[in-house]
Write an enzyme that holds these catalytic residues in place. Structure first.
Site, short mmCIF file in Angstrom:
data_model
loop_
_atom_site.label_atom_id
_atom_site.label_comp_id
_atom_site.label_asym_id
_atom_site.label_seq_id
_atom_site.Cartn_x
_atom_site.Cartn_y
_atom_site.Cartn_z
CG HIS A 102 -2.04 -1.06 1.12
ND1 HIS A 102 -2.48 -1.60 -0.06
CD2 HIS A 102 -2.75 -1.68 2.10
CE1 HIS A 102 -3.43 -2.50 0.18
NE2 HIS A 102 -3.60 -2.58 1.49
CG HIS A 176 -8.07 -0.67 2.41
ND1 HIS A 176 -8.83 -1.60 3.08
CD2 HIS A 176 -6.93 -1.28 2.07
CE1 HIS A 176 -8.13 -2.72 3.16
NE2 HIS A 176 -6.98 -2.55 2.54
CD GLU A 313 -8.31 -3.59 -0.85
OE1 GLU A 313 -7.12 -3.37 -1.06
OE2 GLU A 313 -8.70 -4.50 -0.09
C1 GAL Z 1 -5.52 -5.46 1.99
C2 GAL Z 1 -4.50 -6.51 1.87
C3 GAL Z 1 -4.56 -7.30 3.13
C4 GAL Z 1 -4.26 -6.40 4.31
C5 GAL Z 1 -5.11 -5.15 4.26
C6 GAL Z 1 -4.65 -4.08 5.21
O1 GAL Z 1 -5.66 -4.76 0.80
O2 GAL Z 1 -4.70 -7.31 0.73
O3 GAL Z 1 -3.69 -8.40 3.08
O4 GAL Z 1 -2.90 -6.06 4.31
O5 GAL Z 1 -5.10 -4.57 3.00
O6 GAL Z 1 -5.17 -4.26 6.46
#
Ligand code: GAL
Length: 351
Positions: A102, A176, A313
């Site tokens: 991210h 998110h 997402e």
């Molecule tokens: C998602 C990711 C998960 C986790 C989450 C953050 O997008 O695929 O594995 O890291 O974000 O809490």
């Protein structure tokens, strides 16, 4: 539509709420250009909170900064935080098991964005701006990012992303937001019906990185193409290795026909009947079902636990820069990145 602005617990951080004629409310903050709350009426005229969220900026920073936030520069994991493009090798800051997740540590989700909220012609609008300097978490190029939220009277939420750079870089943003359409977080999303317009998905390796191949959903727990919706409880009770490995979904679905006109995904709560669909021009949707295991997080005096929420997402496929045929996330000077995602409520099945 009216607008109310409140302080949100940190300097220069505000919470903007748009309230329609019926009293439904959409709230967002400039900490992370983030959705905070989205309350809509169900068929019994009860106001239902439909997203996970908290009541102050500091709580997000302490508990989980990704919830509801704009994610960037690159959503998902970049293997080893490393890539080569045009003979240039770039090492990014790693923040999860040697990978860059991210956008790396303390990224868009923790930034205080510039924001301007208005109501014009009955539409609520927030324009968020962020300047991400060259070298931030190792990414080349000064990046100017604009994210616009538009809220219409029927509580449709549209997100428009725009970005420009002065040096070749990567850009693959997402949002998110976690949904739970039951109205209380302790009742999990296992009673939601899910539909995704995807014939293929991307399985994961043990460290959550994509295996680098798009595979058919046929005969797997990822076949949720029935327009009537598939109960998530049934999906999670299948002995599918990919689901068992992470305790739910944490997977990219490859969209058959990305479009802002036809629903790419939808969910419905069997408890409230609320039905939401997702429209996007992005190539994929990563669906994460908040696979917390035994962990819990207190939000709004409720216990958020394993499967208390589900994300949609919208983005290009994760680790695209290191994989063949995963799409292009390179942004060059003189190019303008643009992408749109829309979340919309329906009275009945949208199909
Ligand atoms: C998602 C990711 C998960 C986790 C989450 C953050 O997008 O695929 O594995 O890291 O974000 O809490």
């Amino acid at each position: 539509m009216k607008l109310e602005t409140k302080v949100f617990g940190l300097e220069d951080v505000f919470c903007y709420s748009f309230i329609n004629e019926k009293g439904e409310v959409f709230s967002a903050t400039n900490l992370g250009a983030r959705i905070v709350s989205w309350k809509v009426l169900d068929k019994n005229q009860r106001l239902i909170e439909t997203v996970l969220g908290m009541d102050s900026a500091t709580e997000y920073l302490e508990k989980d900064p990704y919830i509801g936030a704009t994610i960037g520069r690159v959503a998902g994991r970049i293997a080893n935080g490393h890539y080569t493009y045009d003979n240039q090798t770039v090492q990014l800051t790693q923040n999860e098991q040697g990978n860059t997740l991210h956008g790396g540590p303390h990224s868009f989700e923790e930034a205080v964005w510039e924001a301007e909220a208005t109501v014009e012609n009955g539409m609520g609008k927030i324009v968020f701006h962020l300047f991400s300097p060259a070298g931030e978490n190792g990414f080349p190029g000064d990046l100017n990012v604009k994210v616009t939220y538009t809220i219409s009277e029927d509580m449709t939420w549209q997100i428009d992303y725009e970005a420009k750079t002065n040096e070749t870089t990567l850009f693959n943003p997402t949002n998110h937001v976690y949904f739970n359409l039951n109205g209380h977080y302790e009742q999990t999303i296992d009673n939601h019906l899910l539909y995704v317009n995807a014939d293929r998905y991307v399985p994961l390796l043990a460290n959550n990185l994509p295996i680098g191949k798009k595979q058919s959903v046929v005969g797997t727990a990822f076949d949720v193409r029935d327009e009537a919706g598939t109960r998530l409880e049934d999906v999670f009770s299948l002995t599918d290795e990919q689901v068992l490995a992470v305790g739910g979904y944490d997977h990219p679905f490859v969209l058959n026909q990305p479009s802002l006109k036809i629903p790419q995904a939808s969910i419905k709560s069997l408890e409230t009947g609320l039905t939401l669909s997702v429209y996007t021009d992005a190539a994929s949707i990563v669906i994460f079902t908040l696979n917390l295991g035994d962990k819990t997080i207190m939000m709004r005096e409720q216990e958020v636990k394993h499967h208390s929420g589900i994300t949609f997402e919208t983005q290009a496929l994760p680790d695209a820069i290191n994989q063949e045929d995963f799409g292009n996330i390179v942004l060059k000077p003189n190019d303008v990145f643009r992408s749109t995602t829309i979340y919309r409520w329906h009275e009945k099945n949208p199909h």
